[in-house]
Write a protein that holds these residues in place. Sequence first.
Motif, PDB file in Angstrom:
ATOM      1  N   GLU A  56       0.828  -1.197   0.000  1.00 46.13           N
ATOM      2  CA  GLU A  56       0.000   0.000   0.000  1.00 46.13           C
ATOM      3  C   GLU A  56       0.865   1.251   0.000  1.00 46.13           C
ATOM      4  O   GLU A  56       0.435   2.303  -0.484  1.00 46.13           O
ATOM      5  CB  GLU A  56      -0.944  -0.005   1.199  1.00 46.13           C
ATOM      6  CG  GLU A  56      -2.050  -1.034   1.084  1.00 46.13           C
ATOM      7  CD  GLU A  56      -3.061  -0.952   2.212  1.00 46.13           C
ATOM      8  OE1 GLU A  56      -3.095   0.080   2.919  1.00 46.13           O
ATOM      9  OE2 GLU A  56      -3.825  -1.922   2.387  1.00 46.13           O
ATOM     10  N   ALA A  79      -3.888  -3.745  -2.766  1.00 47.28           N
ATOM     11  CA  ALA A  79      -4.315  -3.940  -1.389  1.00 47.28           C
ATOM     12  C   ALA A  79      -4.445  -5.435  -1.167  1.00 47.28           C
ATOM     13  O   ALA A  79      -4.638  -6.201  -2.126  1.00 47.28           O
ATOM     14  CB  ALA A  79      -5.652  -3.240  -1.120  1.00 47.28           C
ATOM     15  N   ASP A  85     -10.118  -7.040   6.866  1.00 50.37           N
ATOM     16  CA  ASP A  85     -10.564  -5.648   6.769  1.00 50.37           C
ATOM     17  C   ASP A  85     -10.316  -5.063   5.381  1.00 50.37           C
ATOM     18  O   ASP A  85     -10.153  -3.844   5.229  1.00 50.37           O
ATOM     19  CB  ASP A  85      -9.857  -4.793   7.825  1.00 50.37           C
ATOM     20  CG  ASP A  85      -8.340  -4.738   7.611  1.00 50.37           C
ATOM     21  OD1 ASP A  85      -7.802  -5.624   6.903  1.00 50.37           O
ATOM     22  OD2 ASP A  85      -7.705  -3.810   8.148  1.00 50.37           O
ATOM     23  N   ARG A  89      -9.615  -1.113   3.969  1.00 54.41           N
ATOM     24  CA  ARG A  89      -8.343  -0.762   3.342  1.00 54.41           C
ATOM     25  C   ARG A  89      -8.589  -0.127   1.970  1.00 54.41           C
ATOM     26  O   ARG A  89      -7.948   0.873   1.610  1.00 54.41           O
ATOM     27  CB  ARG A  89      -7.465  -2.003   3.176  1.00 54.41           C
ATOM     28  CG  ARG A  89      -6.982  -2.610   4.482  1.00 54.41           C
ATOM     29  CD  ARG A  89      -6.152  -3.849   4.212  1.00 54.41           C
ATOM     30  NE  ARG A  89      -5.738  -4.509   5.429  1.00 54.41           N
ATOM     31  CZ  ARG A  89      -4.510  -4.982   5.647  1.00 54.41           C
ATOM     32  NH1 ARG A  89      -3.580  -4.852   4.730  1.00 54.41           N
ATOM     33  NH2 ARG A  89      -4.207  -5.577   6.786  1.00 54.41           N
ATOM     34  N   ARG A  92      -9.899   3.412   2.302  1.00 53.51           N
ATOM     35  CA  ARG A  92      -8.865   4.391   2.672  1.00 53.51           C
ATOM     36  C   ARG A  92      -8.048   4.795   1.457  1.00 53.51           C
ATOM     37  O   ARG A  92      -7.705   5.977   1.291  1.00 53.51           O
ATOM     38  CB  ARG A  92      -7.964   3.807   3.765  1.00 53.51           C
ATOM     39  CG  ARG A  92      -8.612   3.780   5.146  1.00 53.51           C
ATOM     40  CD  ARG A  92      -7.608   3.527   6.245  1.00 53.51           C
ATOM     41  NE  ARG A  92      -7.026   2.197   6.188  1.00 53.51           N
ATOM     42  CZ  ARG A  92      -7.539   1.134   6.816  1.00 53.51           C
ATOM     43  NH1 ARG A  92      -8.660   1.252   7.528  1.00 53.51           N
ATOM     44  NH2 ARG A  92      -6.943  -0.041   6.736  1.00 53.51           N
TER      45      ARG A  92
END
Length: 273
Positions: A56, A79, A85, A89, A92
């Motif tokens: 990332e 990602a 999660d 991720r 974001r």
Amino acid sequence: MIDAHVHLWRPGLNDCTWPGPELPTLHRDVLPDELWGEIAGTGVTHVVLVQSQESEADTRWLLDLARADERIAGVIGWADLTAPDAPARIDRLMSEGKLLGLRPMVQDRADTWYDDPALDVALAHMAHAGLVLEALVRPRHLAALERCALRHPALRIVIDHAAKPVIGEANDAWVDAMTALAALPHVACKLSGLVTEAAEGDAAATLPCIQMLRALFGPARLIWGSDWPVVTLRQSYRAWRDLAENAIPAAERTAVFGGNASRIYRLAQGANS
């Protein structure tokens, strides 16, 4: 004209571990100024940056570059799609702007990687968010990719480098697998990375492959990309651009060299910008 497959990297920074010293012509900083100098005069006006690291941090660096330069249309990032999660991720990364899709690096993973049910939450989230799944695969992964595509009919999928067939050899299994995927309207294919699968000095061997892909996907689902700077292992940026352009009929070039990328990546809608 849009180049839909360009890499930038800084070895040792942003989790960049590839290319290594074993590829001395690529093991160096590759940054926007060099890119713009390379494509000057080719007619290319915008590019899509594609991640080259399973990180990332690498994706965020590319997104920073994209926000700073309007010529960078967007980023295909990375990602961990199997993480519990993963949707958070992805969100974001999207919040940083100009994220067009995600590319798990499957080419050296198990043939059945796309069958993992742990992927399905993230892939469904990507479809809902309007992101593209970029498929970096080899021919042996195509059967599982087809099953994945059938599970996620709302997810736009772009096959990188036509799944890296061995150029110049019989590829019946590859043709059959690509034919099945091309029958799915939400699957497209990139004309990129082909010359690096051909023998050195035999770039023309890619021409039958390009024509086969035209027949399978049609002019509305082919996207041209340079795969720069990796393409320079075989030929120059301009030489690959010219070879690909000459292989595509004039009536189809607007679509293949920009229009399809704009539509499939939803660039006209300013996706995530």
